[in-house]
Design a protein around this motif. Structure first.
Motif, PDB file in Angstrom:
ATOM      1  N   LEU A  22      -6.347   1.023  -5.234  1.00 40.37           N
ATOM      2  CA  LEU A  22      -5.932  -0.294  -4.748  1.00 40.37           C
ATOM      3  C   LEU A  22      -6.837  -1.417  -5.232  1.00 40.37           C
ATOM      4  O   LEU A  22      -6.366  -2.530  -5.515  1.00 40.37           O
ATOM      5  CB  LEU A  22      -5.888  -0.304  -3.217  1.00 40.37           C
ATOM      6  CG  LEU A  22      -4.940   0.681  -2.536  1.00 40.37           C
ATOM      7  CD1 LEU A  22      -4.995   0.475  -1.015  1.00 40.37           C
ATOM      8  CD2 LEU A  22      -3.524   0.531  -3.050  1.00 40.37           C
ATOM      9  N   GLY A  48      -2.407   5.160  -4.836  1.00 34.98           N
ATOM     10  CA  GLY A  48      -2.976   4.922  -3.512  1.00 34.98           C
ATOM     11  C   GLY A  48      -4.491   4.924  -3.484  1.00 34.98           C
ATOM     12  O   GLY A  48      -5.102   4.317  -2.603  1.00 34.98           O
ATOM     13  N   ASP A  95       1.077   3.980  -3.023  1.00 35.33           N
ATOM     14  CA  ASP A  95       0.871   5.396  -2.745  1.00 35.33           C
ATOM     15  C   ASP A  95       2.028   6.225  -3.301  1.00 35.33           C
ATOM     16  O   ASP A  95       1.819   7.309  -3.854  1.00 35.33           O
ATOM     17  CB  ASP A  95       0.726   5.617  -1.237  1.00 35.33           C
ATOM     18  CG  ASP A  95       0.322   7.035  -0.896  1.00 35.33           C
ATOM     19  OD1 ASP A  95      -0.734   7.484  -1.385  1.00 35.33           O
ATOM     20  OD2 ASP A  95       1.072   7.710  -0.163  1.00 35.33           O
ATOM     21  N   THR A 150       0.833  -1.205   0.000  1.00 36.65           N
ATOM     22  CA  THR A 150       0.000   0.000   0.000  1.00 36.65           C
ATOM     23  C   THR A 150       0.867   1.255   0.000  1.00 36.65           C
ATOM     24  O   THR A 150       0.591   2.224  -0.721  1.00 36.65           O
ATOM     25  CB  THR A 150      -0.931  -0.001   1.221  1.00 36.65           C
ATOM     26  OG1 THR A 150      -1.765  -1.162   1.186  1.00 36.65           O
ATOM     27  CG2 THR A 150      -1.809   1.239   1.244  1.00 36.65           C
ATOM     28  N   GLN A 151       1.934   1.258   0.790  1.00 38.96           N
ATOM     29  CA  GLN A 151       2.844   2.402   0.827  1.00 38.96           C
ATOM     30  C   GLN A 151       3.530   2.604  -0.517  1.00 38.96           C
ATOM     31  O   GLN A 151       3.681   3.743  -0.981  1.00 38.96           O
ATOM     32  CB  GLN A 151       3.878   2.205   1.936  1.00 38.96           C
ATOM     33  CG  GLN A 151       3.306   2.296   3.339  1.00 38.96           C
ATOM     34  CD  GLN A 151       4.345   2.009   4.410  1.00 38.96           C
ATOM     35  OE1 GLN A 151       5.481   1.628   4.117  1.00 38.96           O
ATOM     36  NE2 GLN A 151       3.977   2.197   5.670  1.00 38.96           N
TER      37      GLN A 151
END
Length: 273
Positions: free
Chosen positions: A134, A131, A126, A122-123
């Motif tokens: 997803l 982000g 982003d 996820t990071q």
């Protein structure tokens, strides 16, 4: 220690020689752009680094050890066409690499390991500007977004080397410029070594700390001989990121006691014709 060391590498298919006498040291954390005319062996060279091809002669080293005979997690790759899985979401595409590493048969992570990898994915998504996407599928993404996804796929396993095979060639100039900024930011933050094949000289000099030119040896006078023999490194240009944006030649690609003068970018245009 150089991240990659290429020692007198030849690639031959029968009587046809694709690459000859390739000698190159790529320092850890460098961004090397490979340019040259179509069919001169640039992609073959990238396949050597990936482990899809093996040299006929010579050797390749990664951090001082022989390069593995097959692709591995230590080398990420992004191709020109979007190499993403259409049946997986954006997050699922990025998680697949760690899942295959942990469990090649099940391709699944569980418990705390899955939560940790999900957070890392996820990071990273982003960071590449996805982000908010997803849970979308690749068909719902633009070409530029799909290439950002492919970049995240390649980086999630934290490879030592990132290989790029004309990854932005199919993108519009504006989108390409945006992804250039994303790539430069990730490169600076991770310190990863990058080797990129491109036909775009502006892209090569803008992104690269070094520009390496592949071409057939002009010293071979007879056409038949030049066609039979493969490409050599004709220029190895160290790019200093100064305000005047000049490119300064570091060394010749072959054992030449008198390296040629540093070319301007315009002087290199014929190598792409």
């Amino acid at each position: 220690m150089s991240a990659i060391s290429v020692r007198n590498v030849w690639v031959e298919y029968g009587e046809q020689i694709v690459l000859e006498q390739i000698r190159l040291d790529i320092e850890s954390g460098a961004f090397v752009s490979i340019v040259g005319p179509s069919g001169c062996g640039k992609t073959t060279f990238l396949k050597l680094l990936l482990g899809q091809e093996r040299p006929t002669r010579g050797e390749l080293l990664l951090d001082g050890a022989p390069l593995p005979d097959e692709p591995g997690a230590d080398r990420g790759v992004v191709f020109q066409r979007y190499s993403v899985f259409p049946h997986l979401t954006v997050l699922g595409n990025v998680l697949l690499g760690p899942e295959l590493q942990a469990s090649p048969l099940l391709a699944r992570l569980f418990g705390a390991k899955r939560r940790a990898q999900r957070e890392a994915a996820t990071q990273l998504l982003d960071a590449v500007g996805l982000g908010e996407s997803l849970h979308k599928y690749p068909a719902q993404l633009s070409g530029g977004m799909q290439q950002r996804l492919a970049l995240a796929q390649a980086l999630i396993t934290r490879p030592k080397v990132l290989l790029l095979d004309e990854p932005f060639g199919a993108l519009d100039p504006g989108i390409r410029a945006e992804i250039h900024e994303v790539l430069k930011k990730l490169w600076k933050e991770t310190g990863i070594t990058i080797v990129m094949v491109t036909h775009d000289l502006r892209e090569a000099f803008t992104l690269g700390t070094r520009v390496v030119v592949f071409d057939r040896d002009a010293r071979r006078k007879r056409d038949a001989e030049r066609l039979r023999y493969g490409a050599v490194i004709t220029q190895n240009i160290e790019v200093h990121k100064r305000r005047d944006k000049n490119a300064v030649l570091s060394s010749a690609g072959r054992d030449d006691p008198t390296p040629p003068q540093a070319p301007r970018q315009d002087d290199l245009a014929p190598v792409l014709s």
